[in-house]
Design a protein around this motif. Structure first.
Motif, mmCIF file in Angstrom:
data_model
loop_
_atom_site.group_PDB
_atom_site.id
_atom_site.type_symbol
_atom_site.label_atom_id
_atom_site.label_comp_id
_atom_site.label_asym_id
_atom_site.label_seq_id
_atom_site.Cartn_x
_atom_site.Cartn_y
_atom_site.Cartn_z
ATOM 1 N N VAL A 177 105.218 121.278 72.203
ATOM 2 C CA VAL A 177 105.682 120.493 71.054
ATOM 3 C C VAL A 177 106.445 121.358 70.059
ATOM 4 N N LEU A 178 105.790 122.408 69.562
ATOM 5 C CA LEU A 178 106.412 123.206 68.508
ATOM 6 C C LEU A 178 107.606 124.012 69.004
ATOM 7 N N TRP A 179 107.434 124.697 70.126
ATOM 8 C CA TRP A 179 108.518 125.572 70.584
ATOM 9 C C TRP A 179 109.764 124.777 70.949
ATOM 10 N N ALA A 180 109.600 123.521 71.282
ATOM 11 C CA ALA A 180 110.766 122.696 71.631
ATOM 12 C C ALA A 180 111.721 122.507 70.461
ATOM 13 N N VAL A 181 111.204 122.653 69.220
ATOM 14 C CA VAL A 181 112.060 122.435 68.049
ATOM 15 C C VAL A 181 112.293 123.688 67.206
ATOM 16 N N LEU A 182 111.437 124.715 67.354
ATOM 17 C CA LEU A 182 111.478 125.836 66.425
ATOM 18 C C LEU A 182 112.801 126.609 66.406
ATOM 19 N N PRO A 183 113.411 126.946 67.545
ATOM 20 C CA PRO A 183 114.656 127.716 67.462
ATOM 21 C C PRO A 183 115.737 127.019 66.632
ATOM 22 N N ASP A 184 115.996 125.746 66.910
ATOM 23 C CA ASP A 184 117.012 125.019 66.137
ATOM 24 C C ASP A 184 116.567 124.823 64.691
#
Length: 307
Positions: free
Chosen positions: A108-115
């Motif tokens: 969940v988190l890593w899917a959005v963190l870079p952007d």
């Protein structure tokens, strides 16, 4: 209330949190002796002993703990409001502290963190991996991510992921030498890879369902881990049968490295929710992260008193 009295109350909160005059003084930019004197003056004004001092640590008395329960949320509200006012000038900023467990962090988190971090360079995200039900208020986390049924009823909860399917798998090499289980009870004759909870030290009982009714099976085997990636690695290496989430094993099953069994017995969990305390003002940085998770997951349902 005079300014010095408000400063002393704020300093008291820091001392109570740090449980040390030395650490609190460093945080406040003053000497330990000056801080100790300020706390003694505060106690004298109130006519109550707020802090119990020993040679090793500082702790709150019953009166101090009662005062702390009032002061901490008040100062947190003030801090959140000041942060919100800063948003009128600049982009959201600050540190977001989140507690969750590993699968939620990676799926969940890593899917959005870079952007997200590219879009908000002034925000820092601190993630603590913990398989227990951490009290986010007592431990001063901004939010947690857990399955929906695990979220306390007094939290604001936002769904941030789809339903999650459990999966039982083993490698082709393993099933060359062992029969395929037809029911969960058949696992008693297999080398199963166990998961041990870090928080309480107990072993996870594998969860199944029959005719919509849930039940658990305790399994045994030569390997025990407290990490899902190691369970997956052991299953791929032919060391036994593992209990994981379907998204963790889907590619391996599709490419023939793992064989999924007991699929009709495996339950579906109601997905992940991000939850945070019901405050008058949600920190802007946390609001921005929630918005990013909603967009990515295409879920926007919010609940205030449970799911």
């Amino acid at each position: 209330m005079k300014c010095d009295e408000l400063n002393d109350l704020a300093a008291f909160v820091v001392v109570a949190d740090e449980m040390s005059f030395t650490r609190a003084a460093s945080k406040l930019g003053m000497s330990p002796s000056a801080l100790s004197h300020a706390m003694k003056a505060l106690e004298d004004r109130l006519g109550l002993r707020l802090l119990a001092r020993t040679t090793r640590r500082v702790s709150t008395t019953e009166a101090g703990e009662r005062l702390l329960k009032t002061l901490r949320p008040a100062f947190e509200d003030i801090s959140a409001e000041l942060t919100a006012l800063g948003e009128l000038r600049d982009k959201p900023a600050g540190t977001i502290r989140i507690t969750t467990f590993k699968h939620a962090a990676t799926s969940v988190l890593w899917a959005v963190l870079p952007d997200f971090l590219d879009a908000y360079p002034d925000i820092r995200v601190e993630i603590t991996i913990d398989d227990g039900l951490t009290d986010i208020v007592a431990n001063r986390y901004d939010a947690g991510i857990r399955f929906g049924e695990k979220v306390a009823k007094d939290m604001i909860a936002v769904r941030v992921g789809p339903d999650i399917q459990a999966a039982v798998v083993g490698s082709p090499a393993y099933f060359t030498n062992h029969s395929v289980p037809n029911t969960p009870q058949d696992l008693a004759g297999h080398r199963c890879i166990n998961y041990r909870f870090v928080t309480d030290g107990g072993l996870y009982s594998w969860e199944f369902k029959e005719n919509g009714r849930p039940f658990q099976v305790r399994v045994d085997g030569p390997l025990v881990f407290n990490d899902g990636d190691l369970i997956l690695a052991a299953a791929l290496a032919g060391q036994g049968i593992g209990y994981l989430y379907e998204d963790q094993i889907a590619d391996h099953v599709a490419e023939g490295r793992l064989i999924q069994v007991l699929a009709e017995w495996c339950p579906t969990s109601p997905g992940y929710y991000l939850y945070h305390p019901n405050r008058r003002q949600t920190p802007p940085a946390l609001t921005a992260l929630i918005d990013a998770l909603r967009v990515k997951s295409a879920y926007g349902q919010t609940a205030q008193t449970g799911m």
